[in-house]
Scaffold this active site. Structure first.
Site, PDB file in Angstrom:
ATOM      1  N   CYS A 262       0.898  -1.166   0.000  1.00  0.00           N
ATOM      2  CA  CYS A 262       0.000   0.000   0.000  1.00  0.00           C
ATOM      3  C   CYS A 262       0.929   1.206   0.000  1.00  0.00           C
ATOM      4  CB  CYS A 262      -0.879  -0.006   1.246  1.00  0.00           C
ATOM      5  SG  CYS A 262      -1.952  -1.439   1.368  1.00  0.00           S
ATOM      6  N   ALA A 264       1.427   4.468  -1.798  1.00  0.00           N
ATOM      7  CA  ALA A 264       1.388   5.922  -2.008  1.00  0.00           C
ATOM      8  C   ALA A 264       1.238   6.646  -0.682  1.00  0.00           C
ATOM      9  CB  ALA A 264       0.230   6.287  -2.932  1.00  0.00           C
ATOM     10  N   PRO A 265       1.840   7.827  -0.510  1.00  0.00           N
ATOM     11  CA  PRO A 265       2.611   8.594  -1.504  1.00  0.00           C
ATOM     12  C   PRO A 265       4.083   8.206  -1.619  1.00  0.00           C
ATOM     13  CG  PRO A 265       2.352   9.881   0.504  1.00  0.00           C
ATOM     14  CD  PRO A 265       1.609   8.599   0.721  1.00  0.00           C
ATOM     15  N   GLY A 266       4.495   7.137  -0.954  1.00  0.00           N
ATOM     16  CA  GLY A 266       5.834   6.619  -1.241  1.00  0.00           C
ATOM     17  C   GLY A 266       6.901   6.926  -0.205  1.00  0.00           C
ATOM     18  N   GLY A 267       6.509   7.512   0.927  1.00  0.00           N
ATOM     19  CA  GLY A 267       7.509   7.857   1.947  1.00  0.00           C
ATOM     20  C   GLY A 267       8.261   6.625   2.443  1.00  0.00           C
ATOM     21  N   LYS A 268       7.523   5.558   2.740  1.00  0.00           N
ATOM     22  CA  LYS A 268       8.189   4.356   3.282  1.00  0.00           C
ATOM     23  C   LYS A 268       8.896   3.589   2.165  1.00  0.00           C
ATOM     24  CE  LYS A 268       4.907   4.150   7.056  1.00  0.00           C
ATOM     25  NZ  LYS A 268       3.854   4.998   6.450  1.00  0.00           N
ATOM     26  N   ASP A 331       1.274  -1.414   4.875  1.00  0.00           N
ATOM     27  CA  ASP A 331       0.995  -0.138   5.572  1.00  0.00           C
ATOM     28  C   ASP A 331      -0.472   0.161   5.266  1.00  0.00           C
ATOM     29  OD1 ASP A 331       1.347   2.202   6.943  1.00  0.00           O
ATOM     30  OD2 ASP A 331       2.308   3.266   5.284  1.00  0.00           O
ATOM     31  N   CYS A 384      -1.496   3.816  11.047  1.00  0.00           N
ATOM     32  CA  CYS A 384      -1.363   5.035  11.857  1.00  0.00           C
ATOM     33  C   CYS A 384      -2.666   5.221  12.641  1.00  0.00           C
ATOM     34  CB  CYS A 384      -1.020   6.247  11.006  1.00  0.00           C
ATOM     35  SG  CYS A 384      -2.204   6.614   9.714  1.00  0.00           S
TER      36      CYS A 384
HETATM   37  C1  LIG Z   1      -1.453   4.501   4.827  1.00  0.00           C
HETATM   38  S1  LIG Z   1      -1.385   4.850   3.142  1.00  0.00           S
HETATM   39  C2  LIG Z   1       0.228   4.304   2.721  1.00  0.00           C
HETATM   40  C3  LIG Z   1       1.323   5.302   2.990  1.00  0.00           C
HETATM   41  C4  LIG Z   1       2.639   4.911   2.330  1.00  0.00           C
HETATM   42  N1  LIG Z   1       3.033   3.568   2.696  1.00  0.00           N
HETATM   43  C5  LIG Z   1       3.747   5.882   2.657  1.00  0.00           C
HETATM   44  O1  LIG Z   1       4.511   5.617   3.600  1.00  0.00           O
HETATM   45  O2  LIG Z   1       3.865   6.900   1.977  1.00  0.00           O
HETATM   46  C6  LIG Z   1      -2.358   3.574   2.463  1.00  0.00           C
HETATM   47  C7  LIG Z   1      -2.359   3.523   0.948  1.00  0.00           C
HETATM   48  O3  LIG Z   1      -2.911   2.278   0.562  1.00  0.00           O
HETATM   49  C8  LIG Z   1      -3.696   2.462  -0.582  1.00  0.00           C
HETATM   50  N2  LIG Z   1      -4.606   1.301  -0.622  1.00  0.00           N
HETATM   51  C9  LIG Z   1      -5.773   1.137   0.040  1.00  0.00           C
HETATM   52  N3  LIG Z   1      -6.287  -0.071  -0.221  1.00  0.00           N
HETATM   53  C10 LIG Z   1      -5.423  -0.691  -1.065  1.00  0.00           C
HETATM   54  C11 LIG Z   1      -5.411  -1.959  -1.713  1.00  0.00           C
HETATM   55  N4  LIG Z   1      -6.393  -2.842  -1.538  1.00  0.00           N
HETATM   56  N5  LIG Z   1      -4.369  -2.239  -2.519  1.00  0.00           N
HETATM   57  C12 LIG Z   1      -3.357  -1.364  -2.702  1.00  0.00           C
HETATM   58  N6  LIG Z   1      -3.338  -0.132  -2.133  1.00  0.00           N
HETATM   59  C13 LIG Z   1      -4.347   0.184  -1.315  1.00  0.00           C
HETATM   60  C14 LIG Z   1      -4.340   3.803  -0.375  1.00  0.00           C
HETATM   61  O4  LIG Z   1      -4.775   4.356  -1.606  1.00  0.00           O
HETATM   62  C15 LIG Z   1      -3.197   4.590   0.263  1.00  0.00           C
HETATM   63  O5  LIG Z   1      -2.443   5.239  -0.721  1.00  0.00           O
END
Ligand SMILES: C[S@@+](CC[C@H](N)C(=O)[O-])C[C@H]1O[C@@H](n2cnc3c(N)ncnc32)[C@H](O)[C@@H]1O
Length: 446
Positions: A262, A264-268, A331, A384
Site C-alpha cells: 500500500c 502511495a505517496p511513497g515515503g516508506k 501499511d 497510523c
Molecule cells: C497509509 S497509506 C500508505 C502510505 C505509504 N506507505 C507511505 O509511507 O507513503 C495507504 C495507501 O494504501 C492504498 N490502498 C488502500 N487499499 C489498497 C489496496 N487494496 N491495494 C493497494 N493499495 C491500497 C491507499 O490508496 C493509500 O495510498
C-alpha cells in the site's frame, strides 16, 4: 463573504477579513460537506503570512470545533437557521481566535465581522454580539462547556472518546490531549544526522535527534520545507519518526525482493530503497492517481529503482508474477486516529461504522498477501491508528487462523507491547500514533 482574490489595493483590515472568510469556507467544507481540510483550503493569491494565518485559523477551528460548537450553542438565544452554514463556520472561526490564539480580541472581532461583506445587517449584529460577549465571559463560558464531558473538553466525537477509553483505560485522556497538540516537523536525514543537525544549528533552526529512530530529526518550530537546508537536493525528507520505524522493522537487504503493498505517496517505499539500494522493491497502489505521487517522491530523492504497480493488493492474482517476496510491508489504509494532531479533520470525517469496514479490509490484505511470502520471510503490518480494532485485534484474528505464522515483533525502546505488536501513542517520544506487528513465515521443512 469577502472577495476571493486579494487585490493590490486591499488594506490590512480587508486582507485580515478575507483570510477569515476563506477560513470559514474551509471549515464549512469539512463540517458540513465532509470534505478533507487540505483539499478545501484556498491559498490562491495570498502572501506567506496570510497563508500561514489561514492554515492556523482553519486547522485550529476544525481541531476545536466540537468544543466551540457547544460554546456557540450556549451563546445563541435561538439556533441559527439551518441554511446558515457559512455563518456558523465564521462564528466558530471567531470563537477559535478568542479561545485559543493570542490574536488581540478587538482585531479578531473586527476582522471576523468584516468577512461578512454583502451580508445583511442582522448577521453582522449577531457575529459582533456573540463574539464580544464571548470575549467578556470567555473563561466562564469555556469552563461551563469543559465541565460537561471529556468529549467537549478535548473536542472529540463521543464514539472516539469511548473507543479510546476502552483501548487505553489509563491513558485515554492523554491520547485525546496529545491529538490536540500539533507537532512541528520531523525529518528523515539521508546521510550523516549529526552533520545535518550542525547544519541546522548554523542556519539558526533549533532541532534535536529523536531517540530510538536513527535517521530522525525533530524541528522545534514549523518551517516551510523550502527553508530547510538540502530539501530541494533531496538530502532530507519530511517523515514522522513513527513512520520511519517501518524500514527498521522490514530491514530489507540488498538482493532481496521486497513488496510495499500500500505504497502511495511513497515515503516508506523511498526509505526502503535508501536502506537497501540493491533490493528489488515492488510498490503496489490501488489508486491510480496516487501513483504519480510516488513517482514525485522518488524523483525528488533521485531514486528510480522501484517497480510500481497499479493494483489491488487484496487480489494479487491480477498483478503478481508468482515470485515470492522476502519481505512484505502492509501499511494498511486505516482510520488515521494516530495522526489527528496533524489532520484534525479526521475527528469529523471518520464515523464509528467505518471502523469495522476498515478492519475487514486490513484482514483481507493480510490474508491475500501472506501466501506471497517466501518460507522464512517477514511481513510487517502497520497502521497510523490507535484503535485496537484495527491493530492488535486484526493481527490476533489473523494469527488465530494461521497457526503457522510466528509473531516476531521485537522488543524496542519505542511504544508499548500490544498483543502481537507494539503501539505508539500520539506524542510519545515526539511521534505519531502508530501500530506495528511483525509476522514471520515458517522455514521450509527440510
Ligand atoms: C497509509 S497509506 C500508505 C502510505 C505509504 N506507505 C507511505 O509511507 O507513503 C495507504 C495507501 O494504501 C492504498 N490502498 C488502500 N487499499 C489498497 C489496496 N487494496 N491495494 C493497494 N493499495 C491500497 C491507499 O490508496 C493509500 O495510498
Amino acid at each position: 463573504m469577502a472577495a476571493r482574490t486579494r487585490k493590490a489595493t486591499q488594506t490590512g483590515q480587508e486582507a485580515g477579513s478575507e483570510v477569515r472568510g476563506r477560513a470559514s469556507a474551509a471549515v464549512s467544507a469539512v463540517l458540513h460537506e465532509g470534505r478533507r481540510l487540505e483539499a478545501a483550503l484556498d491559498y490562491e493569491g495570498l502572501g506567506q503570512a496570510d497563508r500561514a494565518l489561514l492554515r492556523e485559523l482553519a486547522t485550529g477551528t476544525v481541531r476545536w470545533a466540537v468544543r466551540l460548537r457547544a460554546v456557540l450553542d450556549d451563546l445563541l438565544d435561538r439556533p441559527l437557521p439551518r441554511k446558515e452554514k457559512r455563518l456558523e463556520a465564521l462564528l466558530l472561526v471567531g470563537l477559535h481566535q478568542l479561545a485559543h490564539t493570542g490574536i488581540p480580541p478587538y482585531a479578531a472581532v473586527s476582522a471576523t465581522v468584516g468577512a461578512l461583506t454583502g451580508k445583511q445587517a442582522w448577521a453582522r449584529r449577531l457575529v459582533n454580539g456573540v463574539l464580544r460577549r464571548f470575549g467578556r465571559e470567555r473563561d466562564d463560558r469555556l469552563a461551563a462547556v469543559d465541565g460537561r464531558s471529556p468529549a467537549l473538553r478535548h473536542a472529540y466525537p463521543d464514539w472516539l472518546v469511548e473507543a479510546l477509553r476502552g483501548g487505553y483505560p489509563d491513558d485515554w485522556e492523554a491520547v485525546l490531549a496529545a491529538g490536540n497538540r500539533p507537532p512541528a516537523l520531523t525529518l528523515r536525514v539521508r546521510g550523516d544526522r549529526s552533520a545535518y543537525l550542525e547544519e541546522l544549528a548554523a542556519a539558526g533552526i533549533p532541532a534535536t535527534s529523536l531517540d530510538g529512530v536513527p535517521e530522525a530529526v525533530a524541528l522545534e518550530e514549523f518551517l516551510p520545507v523550502g527553508a530547510l537546508p538540502g530539501f530541494a537536493e533531496g538530502r532530507v525528507s519530511v517523515q514522522d519518526g513513527a513512520a520511519q520505524l517501518a524500514a527498521e522493522l522490514v530491514a530489507p537487504r540488498s538482493g532481496e525482493r521486497v513488496l510495499d503493498a500500500c505504497s502511495a505517496p511513497g515515503g516508506k517505499l523511498a526509505h526502503l530503497l535508501d536502506r537497501a539500494p540493491g533490493a528489488e522493491v515492488v510498490g503496489v497502489e490501488a489508486e491510480g492517481d496516487r501513483l504519480a505521487k510516488i513517482r514525485q517522491t522518488l524523483d525528488r530523492l533521485g531514486l528510480g529503482a522501484a517497480e510500481l504497480v497499479h493494483g489491488d493488493a487484496t487480489t494479487p492474482g491480477a498483478w503478481w508474477d508468482g515470485r515470492p517476496f522476502d519481505r512484505i510491508l502492509v501499511d494498511a489504509p486505516c482510520s488515521g486516529t494516530g495522526v489527528i494532531r496533524r489532520h484534525p479533520d479526521i475527528k469529523h470525517l471518520r464515523r464509528p461504522e467505518d471502523i469495522p469496514v476498515l478492519a475487514g479490509r486490513q484482514a483481507a490484505l493480510l490474508e491475500a498477501l501472506w501466501p506471497l511470502l517466501r518460507p522464512g520471510g517477514r511481513l510487517v503490518y502497520a497502521t497510523c491508528s490507535v484503535l485496537p480494532a484495527e491493530n492488535r485485534e486484526v493481527v490476533a484474528a489473523f494469527l488465530d487462523g494461521h497457526p503457522e505464522a510466528r509473531p516476531a515483533t521485537p522488543e524496542a525502546d519505542w511504544g508499548r507491547p500490544d498483543g502481537p505488536g507494539r503501539q505508539i501513542l500520539p506524542g510519545e517520544q515526539g511521534m505519531d500514533g502508530f501500530f506495528y506487528a511483525c509476522l514471520d513465515a515458517p522455514e521450509e521443512a527440510a
